[in-house]
Design an enzyme around this catalytic site. Structure first.
Site, PDB file in Angstrom:
ATOM      1  N   HIS A  17      12.351   0.194 -12.551  1.00  0.00           N
ATOM      2  CA  HIS A  17      11.134  -0.274 -11.868  1.00  0.00           C
ATOM      3  C   HIS A  17      10.880   0.558 -10.610  1.00  0.00           C
ATOM      4  O   HIS A  17       9.752   0.980 -10.350  1.00  0.00           O
ATOM      5  CB  HIS A  17      11.296  -1.736 -11.411  1.00  0.00           C
ATOM      6  CG  HIS A  17      11.452  -2.738 -12.511  1.00  0.00           C
ATOM      7  ND1 HIS A  17      12.467  -3.662 -12.525  1.00  0.00           N
ATOM      8  CD2 HIS A  17      10.707  -2.980 -13.625  1.00  0.00           C
ATOM      9  CE1 HIS A  17      12.346  -4.444 -13.587  1.00  0.00           C
ATOM     10  NE2 HIS A  17      11.286  -4.044 -14.278  1.00  0.00           N
ATOM     11  N   SER A 127      15.663  -5.436 -17.270  1.00  0.00           N
ATOM     12  CA  SER A 127      16.238  -6.540 -16.491  1.00  0.00           C
ATOM     13  C   SER A 127      17.103  -7.429 -17.385  1.00  0.00           C
ATOM     14  O   SER A 127      18.149  -7.920 -16.959  1.00  0.00           O
ATOM     15  CB  SER A 127      15.123  -7.379 -15.863  1.00  0.00           C
ATOM     16  OG  SER A 127      14.383  -6.614 -14.957  1.00  0.00           O
TER      17      SER A 127
END
Ligand code: PNS
Length: 159
Positions: A17, A127
């Site tokens: 990210h 994630s």
């Protein structure tokens, strides 16, 4: 002013990210990292915790801000004068879903989606994978910043 949003769950934020956010910040005057407040998806960290982690790990990027939203992303874009959604594409497996969302978002709203190729070093990162590894005591130090790694250790230990 050219404004973009990097939307997501960020549960928690990873180096993948952060790479997309940093690269997007070069091409826009302002980048808003927007955390979805999703009532249905269970998360490891609260929205407030995720925002704090993102604020801390993007503090080196002066034109990046952090926010949360619920509802349709294009409505958030319209209310905040955001012209573009920036997403990272890791592999072809991301493509179908991301293309569909980009097309739905474009239709009617005119909000563009711009895809950035994920850096090869992060192409496997997600994630969910980080949470799975952390849950079983795996080493995620190359996948998330040190502060996120510490928060993960505490959370999987039940703290
Ligand atoms: O990190 P994620 O969970 O893959 O992010 C997905 C996200 C939050 C960007 C996406 O689910 C989203 O934009 N949700 C908000 C609702 C919406 O606008 N959906 C797109 C049109 S159906």
């Amino acid at each position: 002013m050219r404004r973009a949003v990097c939307p997501g769950s960020f549960d928690p934020i990873t180096y993948g990210h952060l790479d997309i956010i940093a690269r997007a910040s070069v091409h826009f005057d302002q980048v808003v990292v927007a955390v979805l407040e999703n009532r249905t998806k269970s998360s490891l960290f609260t929205v407030a915790e995720r925002i704090e982690m993102i604020r801390e790990t993007t503090s080196n990027l002066p034109n990046v801000t952090v926010d949360s939203w619920s509802g349709l992303l294009v409505e958030y874009c319209k209310s905040n004068s955001i012209q573009a959604i920036v997403k990272g594409l890791r592999a072809v497996t991301d493509f179908d879903y991301e293309l569909q969302m980009a097309q739905v978002n474009l239709q009617g709203s005119g909000v563009e989606t711009m895809f950035m190729a994920t850096a090869p070093a992060h192409s496997f990162l997600s994630s969910s994978l980080v949470k799975e590894l952390a849950h079983y005591g795996g080493d995620v130090s190359t996948m998330v910043p040190a502060s996120v790694n510490e928060a993960l250790k505490l959370r999987v230990a039940g703290k």
